[in-house]
Write an enzyme that holds these catalytic residues in place. Structure first.
Site, mmCIF file in Angstrom:
data_model
loop_
_atom_site.group_PDB
_atom_site.id
_atom_site.type_symbol
_atom_site.label_atom_id
_atom_site.label_comp_id
_atom_site.label_asym_id
_atom_site.label_seq_id
_atom_site.Cartn_x
_atom_site.Cartn_y
_atom_site.Cartn_z
ATOM 1 N N SER A 1 -72.035 -98.207 10.692
ATOM 2 C CA SER A 1 -73.406 -97.853 10.333
ATOM 3 C C SER A 1 -74.220 -99.083 9.969
ATOM 4 O O SER A 1 -75.424 -98.993 9.801
ATOM 5 C CB SER A 1 -73.401 -96.872 9.164
ATOM 6 N N HIS B 1 -73.324 -94.875 17.138
ATOM 7 C CA HIS B 1 -73.414 -94.494 15.727
ATOM 8 C C HIS B 1 -73.739 -93.008 15.613
ATOM 9 O O HIS B 1 -74.864 -92.586 15.903
ATOM 10 C CB HIS B 1 -74.486 -95.355 15.034
ATOM 11 N N GLU C 1 -77.060 -92.750 18.045
ATOM 12 C CA GLU C 1 -77.694 -94.062 18.205
ATOM 13 C C GLU C 1 -76.796 -94.926 19.090
ATOM 14 O O GLU C 1 -75.616 -95.111 18.771
ATOM 15 C CB GLU C 1 -77.834 -94.761 16.841
ATOM 16 N N ASN D 1 -80.727 -96.113 9.640
ATOM 17 C CA ASN D 1 -80.513 -96.715 8.318
ATOM 18 C C ASN D 1 -81.560 -97.765 7.959
ATOM 19 O O ASN D 1 -81.790 -98.017 6.776
ATOM 20 C CB ASN D 1 -79.102 -97.290 8.215
HETATM 21 N N1 CAA Z 1 -69.133 -79.420 10.172
HETATM 22 C C1 CAA Z 1 -69.511 -78.520 11.085
HETATM 23 N N2 CAA Z 1 -70.594 -77.715 10.960
HETATM 24 C C2 CAA Z 1 -71.309 -77.817 9.830
HETATM 25 C C3 CAA Z 1 -70.959 -78.716 8.803
HETATM 26 C C4 CAA Z 1 -69.810 -79.544 9.013
HETATM 27 N N3 CAA Z 1 -69.406 -80.441 8.109
HETATM 28 N N4 CAA Z 1 -71.863 -78.584 7.795
HETATM 29 C C5 CAA Z 1 -72.745 -77.655 8.177
HETATM 30 N N5 CAA Z 1 -72.427 -77.193 9.416
HETATM 31 C C6 CAA Z 1 -73.175 -76.243 10.204
HETATM 32 C C7 CAA Z 1 -72.961 -74.839 9.747
HETATM 33 O O1 CAA Z 1 -71.919 -74.219 10.491
HETATM 34 C C8 CAA Z 1 -74.310 -74.182 9.992
HETATM 35 O O2 CAA Z 1 -74.438 -73.682 11.319
HETATM 36 P P1 CAA Z 1 -75.194 -72.256 11.543
HETATM 37 O O3 CAA Z 1 -76.335 -72.193 10.550
HETATM 38 O O4 CAA Z 1 -75.645 -72.336 12.978
HETATM 39 O O5 CAA Z 1 -74.165 -71.244 11.310
HETATM 40 C C9 CAA Z 1 -75.312 -75.301 9.881
HETATM 41 O O6 CAA Z 1 -74.563 -76.530 10.035
HETATM 42 C C10 CAA Z 1 -76.013 -75.239 8.554
HETATM 43 O O7 CAA Z 1 -75.008 -75.291 7.550
HETATM 44 P P2 CAA Z 1 -75.087 -74.531 6.146
HETATM 45 O O8 CAA Z 1 -75.871 -73.268 6.284
HETATM 46 O O9 CAA Z 1 -73.724 -74.464 5.564
HETATM 47 O O10 CAA Z 1 -75.835 -75.542 5.228
HETATM 48 P P3 CAA Z 1 -77.251 -76.133 5.360
HETATM 49 O O11 CAA Z 1 -78.198 -75.224 6.020
HETATM 50 O O12 CAA Z 1 -77.536 -76.650 4.000
HETATM 51 O O13 CAA Z 1 -77.047 -77.385 6.360
HETATM 52 C C11 CAA Z 1 -76.627 -79.629 6.791
HETATM 53 C C12 CAA Z 1 -76.135 -78.387 6.101
HETATM 54 C C13 CAA Z 1 -76.510 -79.490 8.311
HETATM 55 C C14 CAA Z 1 -75.691 -80.754 6.331
HETATM 56 C C15 CAA Z 1 -78.135 -79.883 6.400
HETATM 57 O O14 CAA Z 1 -78.295 -79.809 5.030
HETATM 58 C C16 CAA Z 1 -78.644 -81.222 6.876
HETATM 59 O O15 CAA Z 1 -78.996 -81.397 8.033
HETATM 60 N N6 CAA Z 1 -78.693 -82.189 5.941
HETATM 61 C C17 CAA Z 1 -79.135 -83.557 6.264
HETATM 62 C C18 CAA Z 1 -77.985 -84.293 6.899
HETATM 63 C C19 CAA Z 1 -78.360 -85.673 7.271
HETATM 64 O O16 CAA Z 1 -79.450 -86.179 7.009
HETATM 65 N N7 CAA Z 1 -77.418 -86.363 7.941
HETATM 66 C C20 CAA Z 1 -77.628 -87.733 8.343
HETATM 67 C C21 CAA Z 1 -77.118 -88.609 7.262
HETATM 68 S S1 CAA Z 1 -77.420 -90.299 7.673
HETATM 69 C C22 CAA Z 1 -76.095 -90.750 8.577
HETATM 70 O O17 CAA Z 1 -75.193 -90.013 8.849
HETATM 71 C C23 CAA Z 1 -76.115 -92.158 9.012
HETATM 72 C C24 CAA Z 1 -75.461 -93.132 8.145
HETATM 73 O O18 CAA Z 1 -74.988 -94.129 8.658
HETATM 74 C C25 CAA Z 1 -75.443 -93.002 6.679
#
Ligand code: CAA
Length: 287
Positions: A121, A142, A154, A192
């Site tokens: 990352s 990424h 990415e 990032n």
């Molecule tokens: N694995 C598989 N599926 C998952 C999961 C996981 N770990 N977590 C959530 N899901 C799926 C669920 O099955 C659900 O699907 P459906 O609604 O179609 O049934 C969907 O995602 C939504 O999940 P939840 O209802 O349990 O929870 P939520 O609505 O709060 O969503 C989330 C969870 C998808 C994580 C959402 O909160 C989100 O998009 N958060 C932001 C995540 C983000 O910004 N990620 C990028 C981080 S930066 C990065 O990764 C780069 C880096 O280098 C740091």
């Protein structure tokens, strides 16, 4: 034209590696996933099983598709298992010396035509390319957390990455069902570069007593329609991960936007890492 990708190797079956293995297997690729010990491999494969079962339980995947995807994943503890891979994605810990060693070993273990990618990352892809004799075939892939859900990939190209490698990576992303964006090998890539200053700024504002963490989160979630506010997202990604990325980009650029606020460093020192160990800005111990 690069050789079509049919077999994908993954080095490391932690949170990211297991997610990458899962999406590759669900897209129809044969996947060889390598961990350093039998115990870590078993834990990684169990994580994949849990995620596939969750997709079935949520009605996202038929049980037969789950079984087919799982049958395409082969576990290994030796890099020689990558001898027939067309692409190998490295997803080991964020340690440059370790990654350079892995790339040198992959250069010897993977076939001459294979592409080698890092899921880092924040570390420079060129450092890993320089550990191989095939820098034109080395790039960054990424993935975002959680890998099975986030639709972005990415693609990071160094100034030595060839056009053929880039095109093969774009086709790979499309087959995974991800939208790809292309970025220069530059600190923080796209996501990032923008995300980390925002999250660090939120911590700084909290330290200054501008508002409570709950109100920052509500403001961003409800006011901007983000899925998570900054403190929920910090805990979700992991405070140690955020600190590592901030320090890596700051070390390289001396850009003050990446200077970690004292509170973040102190929380990591105190073992407040976020959801992964039950406590960060919020407490998850009762979940
Ligand atoms: N694995 C598989 N599926 C998952 C999961 C996981 N770990 N977590 C959530 N899901 C799926 C669920 O099955 C659900 O699907 P459906 O609604 O179609 O049934 C969907 O995602 C939504 O999940 P939840 O209802 O349990 O929870 P939520 O609505 O709060 O969503 C989330 C969870 C998808 C994580 C959402 O909160 C989100 O998009 N958060 C932001 C995540 C983000 O910004 N990620 C990028 C981080 S930066 C990065 O990764 C780069 C880096 O280098 C740091």
């Amino acid at each position: 034209m690069a050789q079509p990708i049919t077999r994908v190797g993954i080095v490391g079956c932690g949170l990211m590696g297991s997610g990458i293995a899962e999406v590759c297997a669900r897209a129809g690729y044969t996947v060889i996933v390598r961990e350093v010990s039998r115990e870590q491999l078993a834990a990684g494969l169990a994580r994949i099983d849990g995620s596939l079962d969750r997709a079935v339980a949520r009605g996202k995947l038929a049980a037969a598709e789950r079984d087919a995807a799982r049958s395409r994943i082969i576990g290994a503890t030796d890099l020689s298992a990558f001898a027939d891979c067309d692409l190998v994605v490295e997803a080991v810990a964020e340690n440059l010396e370790l990654k350079r060693r892995v790339f040198a070993e992959l250069d010897a273990a993977a076939p001459r035509h294979a592409l080698l990618a890092s899921n880092t990352s924040s570390l420079a892809i060129i450092e890993m390319a320089a550990a191989t004799d095939r820098p034109a075939q080395v790039l960054g892939l990424h993935f975002m957390q959680p890998v099975p859900v986030m639709p972005l990939l990415e693609i990071v190209r160094t100034f030595l990455t060839s056009d053929e490698t880039l095109e093969a990576a774009q086709a790979f992303a499309a087959r995974l069902g991800k939208t790809s964006v292309v970025c220069k090998d530059s600190p923080g890539f796209i996501v990032n570069r923008l995300l980390i200053p925002y999250l660090l700024h939120a911590i700084d504002a909290l330290e200054k007593g501008i508002a409570t963490k709950e109100d920052f989160d509500a403001a961003i979630k409800l006011g901007l329609n983000h899925p998570m506010g900054p403190f929920t997202l910090l805990d979700y990604i992991g405070l140690d991960t955020i600190l590592f990325i901030a320090d890596a980009v700051f070390d390289e650029t001396k850009d003050a936007r990446f200077a970690a606020p004292p509170l973040l460093r102190r929380m990591v020192s105190a073992g407040y890492l976020g959801r992964k160990n039950g406590r960060g800005f919020y407490d998850y111990t009762s979940q």
